[in-house]
Design an enzyme around this catalytic site. Structure first.
Site, PDB file in Angstrom:
ATOM      1  N   CYS B 100     -33.005  -6.263  65.778  1.00  0.00           N
ATOM      2  CA  CYS B 100     -32.081  -7.334  65.677  1.00  0.00           C
ATOM      3  C   CYS B 100     -31.284  -7.415  67.160  1.00  0.00           C
ATOM      4  O   CYS B 100     -30.581  -8.410  67.389  1.00  0.00           O
ATOM      5  CB  CYS B 100     -31.389  -7.514  64.738  1.00  0.00           C
ATOM      6  SG  CYS B 100     -31.952  -7.964  63.129  1.00  0.00           S
ATOM      7  N   ILE B 101     -31.530  -6.481  67.934  1.00  0.00           N
ATOM      8  CA  ILE B 101     -30.766  -6.478  69.337  1.00  0.00           C
ATOM      9  C   ILE B 101     -31.457  -6.124  70.292  1.00  0.00           C
ATOM     10  O   ILE B 101     -31.252  -6.694  71.372  1.00  0.00           O
ATOM     11  CB  ILE B 101     -29.554  -5.451  68.954  1.00  0.00           C
ATOM     12  CG1 ILE B 101     -28.610  -5.555  70.336  1.00  0.00           C
ATOM     13  CG2 ILE B 101     -30.151  -4.220  68.722  1.00  0.00           C
ATOM     14  CD1 ILE B 101     -27.603  -6.390  70.385  1.00  0.00           C
TER      15      ILE B 101
END
Lengths: 177, 101
Positions: B100-101
């Site tokens: 997610c990053i």
């Protein structure tokens, strides 16, 4: 015209489609919270949007101002009293939460967890979003209320009013956090 | 006219199904279809992505790329516009990254 030769093939040999986004998507998030736990979700979403080629606009207002205020952004806290989310991994009963230092301890715990997941600290995260082309806005009214000047904020924050933000957010998907 | 990409299998989103069928020519051709002309800077990212995939079975996140190579976030968005982590994985012949990053 459909090609019947490959109609029953399970894999698509020779049919690589260009990964074209269907339409230009746009995400606008109103960030109204300044606690450590509530500061992150909008930042993570906006970054995910940018990584997927979606426009991202973040409008900081009320307590959210702390997230983009240089003197506050490094010291955001988790509330240990009156926070129903204090469980299970951060479980601190309210009566214990009132003791001095409890909020500080919980905040440190959360900061460690955030770092373990490789999410950057708030100042670095904002920098990253700026580099990724996300737009950061500060609410004029909240600034007046909290007696903040533009130089108190991160340099790339653009000060504007709610109506201007709504104009920018035209046709965007809008979230309020 | 049959091109190299016609001989390979891709999923609906345009990602190569078998990462081991990839070679540099495949990368050039996928990139060309995506409107990207590969430079030395792209190759740093592509080779890094394949190294990470070989180690972890997941394409690297954008943050892994920017922390472990000398390519910055800003540069990543210039090299691979419209979704840098995804496009890098796609050209490197890997599945979409899940981080997610």
């Amino acid at each position: 015209m459909t090609d019947t030769t490959f109609a029953s093939e399970p894999v698509q040999l020779g049919r690589r489609k260009k990964a074209e986004p269907k339409k230009q998507r746009k995400l606008a998030i109103i960030c109204s919270k300044g606690s450590l736990d509530m500061a992150y979700p909008p930042l993570i979403l906006a970054n995910a949007a940018r990584m997927s080629g979606i426009e991202a606009h973040l409008f900081f207002t009320f307590w959210g101002m702390d997230v983009i205020t240089k003197s506050k952004m490094e010291h955001l806290h988790v509330a240990t009293v009156g926070n129903p989310n204090m469980h299970p991994s951060f479980h601190i009963p309210t009566l214990v939460g009132v003791l001095p230092g409890m909020s500080l301890m919980a905040s440190e715990m959360m900061r460690r967890e955030i770092a373990r997941l490789d999410f950057p600290p708030v100042p670095e995260f904002l920098e990253l979003l700026h580099d990724a082309g996300a737009h950061i806005y500060a609410c004029q009214m909240a600034m007046d209320m909290m007696k903040l000047k533009p130089e108190d904020l991160v340099p790339y924050a653009e000060v504007l009013g709610a109506m201007e933000f709504l104009e920018i957010a035209d046709e965007a998907q809008i979230l309020f956090v | 006219m049959t091109t190299l990409l016609d001989t390979l299998a891709f999923n609906d989103e345009g990602y190569l199904l078998n990462w081991q069928q990839w070679n540099e020519q495949v990368a050039y051709e996928i990139a060309a279809e995506e409107g990207i002309e590969l430079t030395d800077r792209h190759w740093i990212v592509i080779h890094f992505a394949r190294k990470i995939y070989a180690e972890n079975g997941d394409a690297p996140t954008l943050r892994q790329i920017t922390k472990q190579t000398d390519v910055s976030t800003k540069e990543m968005y210039t090299l691979f516009p419209d979704g840098p982590a995804k496009k890098a994985a796609m050209i490197a012949g890997l599945p979409k990254p899940t981080g997610c990053i």
